[in-house]
Design a protein around this motif. Sequence first.
Motif, PDB file in Angstrom:
ATOM      1  N   LEU A 127       0.830  -1.113   0.058  1.00 23.90           N
ATOM      2  CA  LEU A 127       0.172  -0.008  -0.005  1.00 23.90           C
ATOM      3  C   LEU A 127       0.806   1.280  -0.268  1.00 23.90           C
ATOM      4  CD1 LEU A 127      -2.954   1.178   0.338  1.00 23.90           C
ATOM      5  CD2 LEU A 127      -2.567   1.165   2.948  1.00 23.90           C
ATOM      6  N   ASN A 128       0.424   2.145  -0.956  1.00 24.57           N
ATOM      7  CA  ASN A 128       1.234   3.311  -1.026  1.00 24.57           C
ATOM      8  C   ASN A 128       0.204   4.797  -1.012  1.00 24.57           C
ATOM      9  OD1 ASN A 128       1.114   4.221  -4.050  1.00 24.57           O
ATOM     10  ND2 ASN A 128       1.827   2.134  -3.929  1.00 24.57           N
ATOM     11  N   SER A 129       1.048   5.639  -0.561  1.00 23.74           N
ATOM     12  CA  SER A 129      -0.015   7.078  -0.674  1.00 23.74           C
ATOM     13  C   SER A 129       0.798   8.252  -0.532  1.00 23.74           C
ATOM     14  CB  SER A 129      -0.816   6.730   0.695  1.00 23.74           C
ATOM     15  OG  SER A 129       0.097   7.076   1.918  1.00 23.74           O
ATOM     16  N   ILE A 130       0.433   9.074  -1.066  1.00 26.58           N
ATOM     17  CA  ILE A 130       0.679  10.424  -1.007  1.00 26.58           C
ATOM     18  C   ILE A 130      -0.149  11.486  -0.454  1.00 26.58           C
ATOM     19  CG2 ILE A 130       2.237  12.067  -2.434  1.00 26.58           C
ATOM     20  CD1 ILE A 130       3.115  10.440  -4.159  1.00 26.58           C
ATOM     21  N   PHE A 131       0.002  12.311   0.513  1.00 23.42           N
ATOM     22  CA  PHE A 131      -0.646  13.231   0.934  1.00 23.42           C
ATOM     23  C   PHE A 131       0.083  14.433   0.995  1.00 23.42           C
ATOM     24  CE2 PHE A 131      -1.982  16.210   4.364  1.00 23.42           C
ATOM     25  CZ  PHE A 131      -3.423  16.126   3.899  1.00 23.42           C
ATOM     26  N   TYR A 178      -5.140  24.264   0.277  1.00 22.81           N
ATOM     27  CA  TYR A 178      -5.230  22.789  -0.986  1.00 22.81           C
ATOM     28  C   TYR A 178      -4.744  21.870  -0.142  1.00 22.81           C
ATOM     29  CZ  TYR A 178      -3.446  19.755  -4.660  1.00 22.81           C
ATOM     30  OH  TYR A 178      -3.198  18.739  -5.358  1.00 22.81           O
ATOM     31  N   TRP A 179      -5.291  20.600  -0.372  1.00 23.86           N
ATOM     32  CA  TRP A 179      -4.806  19.326  -0.048  1.00 23.86           C
ATOM     33  C   TRP A 179      -5.318  18.036  -0.697  1.00 23.86           C
ATOM     34  CZ3 TRP A 179      -8.141  15.209   1.602  1.00 23.86           C
ATOM     35  CH2 TRP A 179      -9.541  15.563   1.942  1.00 23.86           C
ATOM     36  N   ASN A 180      -4.681  17.242  -0.665  1.00 22.94           N
ATOM     37  CA  ASN A 180      -4.904  16.182  -1.713  1.00 22.94           C
ATOM     38  C   ASN A 180      -4.453  14.795  -1.460  1.00 22.94           C
ATOM     39  OD1 ASN A 180      -6.090  15.023  -4.417  1.00 22.94           O
ATOM     40  ND2 ASN A 180      -4.006  14.457  -4.342  1.00 22.94           N
ATOM     41  N   LEU A 181      -5.070  13.864  -1.580  1.00 24.32           N
ATOM     42  CA  LEU A 181      -4.598  12.415  -1.085  1.00 24.32           C
ATOM     43  C   LEU A 181      -4.606  11.528  -2.489  1.00 24.32           C
ATOM     44  CD1 LEU A 181      -3.748  10.415   1.131  1.00 24.32           C
ATOM     45  CD2 LEU A 181      -5.854   9.726   1.526  1.00 24.32           C
ATOM     46  N   ASP A 182      -3.428  10.867  -2.553  1.00 29.45           N
ATOM     47  CA  ASP A 182      -3.310   9.654  -3.686  1.00 29.45           C
ATOM     48  C   ASP A 182      -3.222   8.315  -2.806  1.00 29.45           C
ATOM     49  OD1 ASP A 182      -3.684  11.770  -5.562  1.00 29.45           O
ATOM     50  OD2 ASP A 182      -1.446  11.905  -6.066  1.00 29.45           O
ATOM     51  N   LEU A 183      -3.726   7.308  -3.447  1.00 33.75           N
ATOM     52  CA  LEU A 183      -3.461   6.014  -2.725  1.00 33.75           C
ATOM     53  C   LEU A 183      -3.332   4.876  -3.951  1.00 33.75           C
ATOM     54  CD1 LEU A 183      -3.660   5.172   0.146  1.00 33.75           C
ATOM     55  CD2 LEU A 183      -6.017   4.417  -0.515  1.00 33.75           C
ATOM     56  N   GLY A 184      -2.291   3.933  -3.465  1.00 33.31           N
ATOM     57  CA  GLY A 184      -2.128   2.839  -4.583  1.00 33.31           C
ATOM     58  C   GLY A 184      -2.163   1.456  -3.717  1.00 33.31           C
ATOM     59  N   LEU A 185      -2.359   0.292  -4.517  1.00 31.08           N
ATOM     60  CA  LEU A 185      -2.405  -1.002  -3.996  1.00 31.08           C
ATOM     61  C   LEU A 185      -1.898  -1.624  -4.924  1.00 31.08           C
ATOM     62  CD1 LEU A 185      -3.087  -2.854  -1.311  1.00 31.08           C
ATOM     63  CD2 LEU A 185      -5.261  -3.158  -2.259  1.00 31.08           C
ATOM     64  N   GLY A 186      -0.742  -2.635  -4.786  1.00 22.73           N
ATOM     65  CA  GLY A 186      -0.137  -3.387  -5.557  1.00 22.73           C
ATOM     66  C   GLY A 186       0.319  -4.385  -5.323  1.00 22.73           C
ATOM     67  N   ALA A 211      -5.158   5.340  -7.335  1.00 22.04           N
ATOM     68  CA  ALA A 211      -6.373   6.175  -7.283  1.00 22.04           C
ATOM     69  C   ALA A 211      -5.751   7.685  -6.997  1.00 22.04           C
ATOM     70  CB  ALA A 211      -7.465   5.964  -6.195  1.00 22.04           C
ATOM     71  N   PHE A 212      -5.891   8.616  -7.656  1.00 24.91           N
ATOM     72  CA  PHE A 212      -5.458   9.894  -7.629  1.00 24.91           C
ATOM     73  C   PHE A 212      -6.948  10.927  -7.113  1.00 24.91           C
ATOM     74  CE2 PHE A 212      -2.939   8.069 -10.899  1.00 24.91           C
ATOM     75  CZ  PHE A 212      -1.843   8.266 -10.561  1.00 24.91           C
ATOM     76  N   ASN A 213      -6.348  11.539  -6.092  1.00 22.39           N
ATOM     77  CA  ASN A 213      -7.522  12.299  -5.488  1.00 22.39           C
ATOM     78  C   ASN A 213      -8.591  11.293  -4.834  1.00 22.39           C
ATOM     79  OD1 ASN A 213      -9.061  14.196  -4.313  1.00 22.39           O
ATOM     80  ND2 ASN A 213      -9.799  15.091  -6.146  1.00 22.39           N
ATOM     81  N   VAL A 214      -8.159  10.253  -4.637  1.00 19.15           N
ATOM     82  CA  VAL A 214      -8.976   9.173  -3.804  1.00 19.15           C
ATOM     83  C   VAL A 214     -10.152   9.552  -3.294  1.00 19.15           C
ATOM     84  CG1 VAL A 214      -7.848   8.602  -1.650  1.00 19.15           C
ATOM     85  CG2 VAL A 214      -8.903   6.917  -2.707  1.00 19.15           C
ATOM     86  N   LEU A 215     -10.225  10.770  -2.348  1.00 21.48           N
ATOM     87  CA  LEU A 215     -11.354  11.242  -1.638  1.00 21.48           C
ATOM     88  C   LEU A 215     -12.375  12.022  -2.362  1.00 21.48           C
ATOM     89  CD1 LEU A 215      -9.761  11.688   1.831  1.00 21.48           C
ATOM     90  CD2 LEU A 215     -11.026   9.651   0.965  1.00 21.48           C
TER      91      LEU A 215
END
Length: 741
Positions: A595-599, A670-678, A696-700
Motif C-alpha cells: 500500500l502506498n500513499s501521497i498526501f 489545498y490538500w489532496n490524497l493519492d492512494l495505490g495498492l499493488g 487512485a488519484f484524489n482518492v477522496l
Amino acid sequence: MTIRDPQTGQPFAGNLIPVGRFSPIARAILANQTLYPLPNRSGDNNNLVAPSSDKQRVHQGDFKVDANTSDHDRFFGRVSYQHYKSEPERAPLQSNLIATNDSPFLGLAFNWNRTLSATGINELLVGFTHVKFQTLPTDWAGIGKANATVGIPGDQTIAGLSAFNIGDFGVGDSGGSEFNNNKSYQVTEKYTWFKGRHQLKFGGRWLYQRQGYSYSGNEGILGHFEYGGAFTGFAFSDFLLDQVSAKGRGGLVAPFMQLGHRVAIFGQDDFQVRNNLTLNLGLTWEYTSPWVEKDNRQSNIDLKTGQLLLAGQGGNSRALFNAYYGGFEPRLGVAWTPTDKWVVRGAFGIVQYMEGTGKNLRLTQNPPFNFEGRKVFDATTGAGSASVGFADIIPNVNGGPGTLFRIFAPDLRPQLTKQWNVFVERKLTSALSGQIGYVGSRASHMVVPFDFNQPEADPGPVETWRPLDQRRPLYPLNPNIGTTSGTNSIGIGAYDALQTSLRQRPTEGLEFLASYTYSKALSDNVGYYGVGWGQTAGQGYYYLDSTNPRKDYGRSPYDMSHNFSLATVYDVPYGRSRGGSATGVKNAVLGGWTLNSIFQAHSGLALTVWDGAGQSLQATRSLERPNRICNGAISGAGVNDAWIDINCFRSAPKGQFGNSGVGILSGPRYWNLDLGLGKNFYVIDDRRYLTFKVEAFNVLNHPNFALQAGSANISDPTTFGRIQNTFSAPRIVELVLKFTY
C-alpha cells in the motif's frame, strides 16, 4: 454597480440600457442560440453547464541496448518514440472551435564510457530529439463563416465566429493555429581524473537547435474583439453597446526556421580534504547564441531611431540583438560529517538560462515576413467597434493602423540566478533520520515580456490628453509604430525557505518521507506563461508601468507560505513473502500486497486584485490595479461566499495607477490524497512475474477550489471574490498490469 452612458458619461436611468441602444451585432448574437445559448441553471452567473469531449491516443515505446565490449569499453544506445494525437469531438459552445493536435516525438541517445587508465575515465554522450506538433482549429458544429451572419463585414479565411471576449467569458473563437518542427542535436564530452584525494572532471557540451514553426499569433486567424468595461463600467454593457477596448487579428505564413547554439565548458574538483570533509569546486562558462533565422526572415525596431531593422541587411547582424559572453557559473559545495550521527551540507552556485520566449514574441513575427494587427482603444481615442470588422487594422511593412511589432532589447541576455543552501541532518535511530535547512536564491535579468511603447501620461486633466498612440514614446520617431510586444531581460526574483524532513527507511514493512517547507517567493513578473493558465489571480504578463517595473514586485503567483507532504509505502504483513505462513490460494490472493500513499497540503496561493475599467489610460498591455483602502481578506469564507471584500478596493482616478500591490491576499488552501495498492504474482519463478496495481488519484474526490484571475476583477462584482473553478481533477482510478521477465 453603476452603468454609465458612454455618450454622456452619466448613469443610465434606472441603471438600465434601453434596448434600442443595443448594437445590431449584440442583438444578432444574443438572438442566435447556436452562438449564444440560453442558461440551463438558475442564477445570474455560472448558469450554463455544457459538455465537451476529447479523444486522445498515445503510443510510445523504448528500445535500449547495453554492451560491454571489453574491460575498458561500455556502450549503450536508446531509441524512444511517442505519438500523441488529440481529436476533440466537441467544445462547450458551438461557436467555440476545437483544436486537433498531432504530436510525434523521436529521441536517440548514444553513450560511450572508456576507461583510459587506472586514474582516467572518458565519457561521450550524443543525443538527438525531433519534436513535431500541429494544432488546427476546426468548426466542429458546422456554423460556417458566421461573422457575416451577425453583421461583421469582411471575409474570413476559416469557418467560425471571431472571438467576443466579454470580461472573463465570451463566445466565438480567435482561431489559434500553429505548426512546430523542432530538432535538437547534443554532444557532451567529460573526462574524469582521479589524483590522490581529488576527483577532477573536465569537459564541455554543445547543443544545436533548429526550431521550425508557423504561428497565427495570439490574435488568431479569426481575430477577437475585447469588451472590458472601460466605457460603461461593466464588460457586458460594453458588449451590448459595441464599445470595443481592443481588437486584433493574425494569420499563417510559410514556416520559419530559427537556429541557435548553446556551448559550455566546465571544470570541477571533488576534493576530500579529510575522511569526513569533502569540498566541491567548479566553474562553467556557457554561451547561448542569439537566435537567427535560416533565410534572415526576421526584423526588429531600433529603439533610438524607431526604424525597422532587417536581419543581415544594411550592416545589421542576423540576430538583431547582441550576443552575451559573460556566462561564468562558479559553484561551491561542502559536506562534513563531524560524527556518525551528524551531517552538515552546504552549497552556493550561479546558473544562467536563456528562456526561449513564446513563438508569439519572436522577431520572425514582424513585417515584412509576417503580418499581425492589434489596436487598443480608451477614453482618449473613443471606443472601437465590431461593426467595421478589422478594417481599421491594416498591418503593413511600414507600420500603420494596428500593426503589431515585436521588439527585442539590443542587450537581451540570459538570466542569472544565485542559489545557496545549508542543511543539517541527524540520525535519530538506525532507520530514522531528520533534516533541517535553509534554501535561498536571487534571480536577475530574467527574460520577461515588456512594452517598449507604453503610452505615457500627458500633463493636465485627462480630458485634454492626446490619443494614446500619440502619447507613445516611439511616436515622435516613427508615428507608424503602435502596439508592441517586447522582450527584455530586467526581471528579478527571490526565494527563501526553511525546509525540514523526516525519513524512515524500510522498517517492519513501513517506509515514509514527511516534508515541511516554510517559504516566501517574490518576483516582479509572472513570465511568459504565468501560473496555471488563469487558475490563479495574477498581475498580468506585462508590467503595469514600464517606466517603473518594480511596482510589480511582490509575492509570486506560486508563493505558498506553508507546504507539507507525506509519502508512505507499507508492505502489508501477510503472506509467505512477508514472513507469514499462508499458503496456496490464500497466499496467492491475499499475501504480498503493498500500500502506498501521497498526501499533500499547502496554504493558499497569492492573489492580485485588478481593475478591468482601464482607468490609467496608460496600461494597454497589463492588468491595472485599483486603490486599496483596507485589507480585503474575508476570514472563514466558504465555497458559496465571497473571499475578498470588494469594498476595500476602489478604481483609481482617471489617468493614475492604483496603489494596490501584487500578491496582497491568499486564496483557498489545498490538500489532496493519492492512494495505490499493488502486488507481484510470481507465476513461474522469482524472475518472471506479473505486477498488478490499482492507483487512485484524489482518492477522496476532494475539490480544491480556485480563485482564478476572473475572481479578482473589481469591475465585475458578480464574480469578484467568488469561487469559479477547482485546481485538482476529480478522482481518477488507473489499473496497471505489467509482466517482468
